[in-house]
Motif scaffolding. Structure first.
Motif, PDB file in Angstrom:
ATOM      1  N   PHE A   1      -1.404  -2.024 -12.032  1.00  0.00           N
ATOM      2  CA  PHE A   1      -0.438  -0.911 -11.902  1.00  0.00           C
ATOM      3  C   PHE A   1      -0.026  -0.438 -13.302  1.00  0.00           C
ATOM      4  CE2 PHE A   1      -0.004  -2.551  -7.610  1.00  0.00           C
ATOM      5  CZ  PHE A   1       0.246  -1.416  -6.861  1.00  0.00           C
TER       6      PHE A   1
ATOM      7  N   ALA B   1       6.568  -3.389  -3.704  1.00  0.00           N
ATOM      8  CA  ALA B   1       6.884  -2.616  -4.918  1.00  0.00           C
ATOM      9  C   ALA B   1       7.794  -3.444  -5.839  1.00  0.00           C
ATOM     10  CB  ALA B   1       7.575  -1.312  -4.519  1.00  0.00           C
TER      11      ALA B   1
ATOM     12  N   THR C   1       4.292   2.423  -7.487  1.00  0.00           N
ATOM     13  CA  THR C   1       4.449   1.374  -6.467  1.00  0.00           C
ATOM     14  C   THR C   1       5.147   1.943  -5.239  1.00  0.00           C
ATOM     15  OG1 THR C   1       6.493   0.655  -7.513  1.00  0.00           O
ATOM     16  CG2 THR C   1       4.521  -0.613  -8.030  1.00  0.00           C
TER      17      THR C   1
END
Ligand SMILES: C[S@@+](CC[C@H](N)C(=O)[O-])C[C@H]1O[C@@H](n2cnc3c(N)ncnc32)[C@H](O)[C@@H]1O
Length: 277
Positions: A262, A167, A221
């Motif tokens: 993302f 992340a 994330t």
């Protein structure tokens, strides 16, 4: 002061009745070659003129070993230090010349105007919270140079597909081009840490995501890497239509998605359409 002399450091700490605190990650740099190397890396990396407030922020100045290098740059410096004893030493050394924000950096930087750069030999226990917090705060900081635990630098620079891709990698790489500049051996610190260290340089990307998008990237994330062996289909059940709209294969695992994907998904979930549409 001679930052290379462990006996001088010990004397100074004794005189100010400062006990070293593990929780503050106090490992002082005691090697001038490493300090000069970091100092000249910072000098080479800074944009001119320095944007934002034009200040350099140093997180965790300690007894001032890196601060003394920074002063040579002739730019305004703001220090962030948590240890009261260490702050007394800094005041004795620099008087009013350098402003000091006293307390936990995670609190004290909030609300200040964005600096031109943030640097520091970061306390290893807290660096993993500090770096994402800076990114999530929405502060547009063009350059950051940090001395960090080597393992954290691995995660910062990790390409997708590696087990170090996390992340943290996605969040930071959505905003910064990250480079591992050089490794730093444990022997140049007092006390000597148990782990290896390295210097990372973060240069802000053009068109950084807005704060709102950044928050959404963080959320995505955390969800995805919290269960990294699961496929996206299982982790993001509620977002399957958005995955399809973005052309993301729901059979993939989070470590297979690059940071841009993302961001694309975060923007799509917030109703932000790509510029070409
Ligand atoms: C690794 S030492 C670096 C000291 C010095 N810059 C050097 O290189 O020798 C980390 C420093 O960060 C300070 N520190 C730890 N946690 C902090 C926090 N949350 N906010 C601000 N400073 C912190 C410690 O007291 C210590 O001075």
């Amino acid at each position: 002061m001679n930052h290379n002399s462990i006996s001088e450091i010990r004397d100074l700490l004794d005189r100010h009745e400062i006990g070293l605190k593990k929780r503050f990650g106090q490992n002082f740099l005691t090697d001038s070659a490493t300090r000069h190397r970091i100092g000249s890396l910072i000098a080479r990396t800074l944009p001119t003129p320095l944007p934002g407030s034009g200040e350099i922020w140093e997180i965790g100045p300690g007894l001032g070993s890196l601060t003394d290098e920074l002063r040579g740059l002739g730019l305004p410096i703001r220090l962030f230090e948590i240890d009261r004893g260490v702050i007394r030493v800094l005041r004795e050394r620099y008087g009013d010349e350098l402003p000091i924000e006293e307390g936990d950096f995670l609190d004290t930087f909030q609300g200040l105007p964005a600096p031109g750069a943030i640097v520091g030999n970061l306390p290893y226990h807290s660096a993993g919270a500090m770096v994402p917090r800076i990114v999530e705060s929405g502060l547009a900081v063009p350059v950051m140079v940090f001395l960090l635990q080597s393992e954290m630098v691995d995660r910062l620079v990790s390409p997708r597909g590696c087990k170090t891709y996390s992340a943290l990698s996605v969040l930071v790489q959505s905003h910064y081009r990250v480079e591992r500049a050089f490794s730093v051996p444990a022997g140049v610190f007092y006390p000597r840490p148990q782990v290896g260290s390295a210097v990372a340089v973060l240069r802000e990307l053009p068109h950084r995501p807005s704060r709102e998008v950044t928050e959404r990237i963080s959320l995505l994330t955390r969800e995805a890497f919290g269960q990294r062996r699961k496929t996206l289909r299982n982790t993001w059940k509620a977002w399957l239509p958005a995955l399809e709209e973005c052309g993301i294969d729901p059979g993939l695992r989070p470590e297979e998605l690059p940071p841009e994907t993302f961001r694309l998904l975060a923007e799509r979930l917030l109703g932000i359409l790509p510029e070409s549409e």
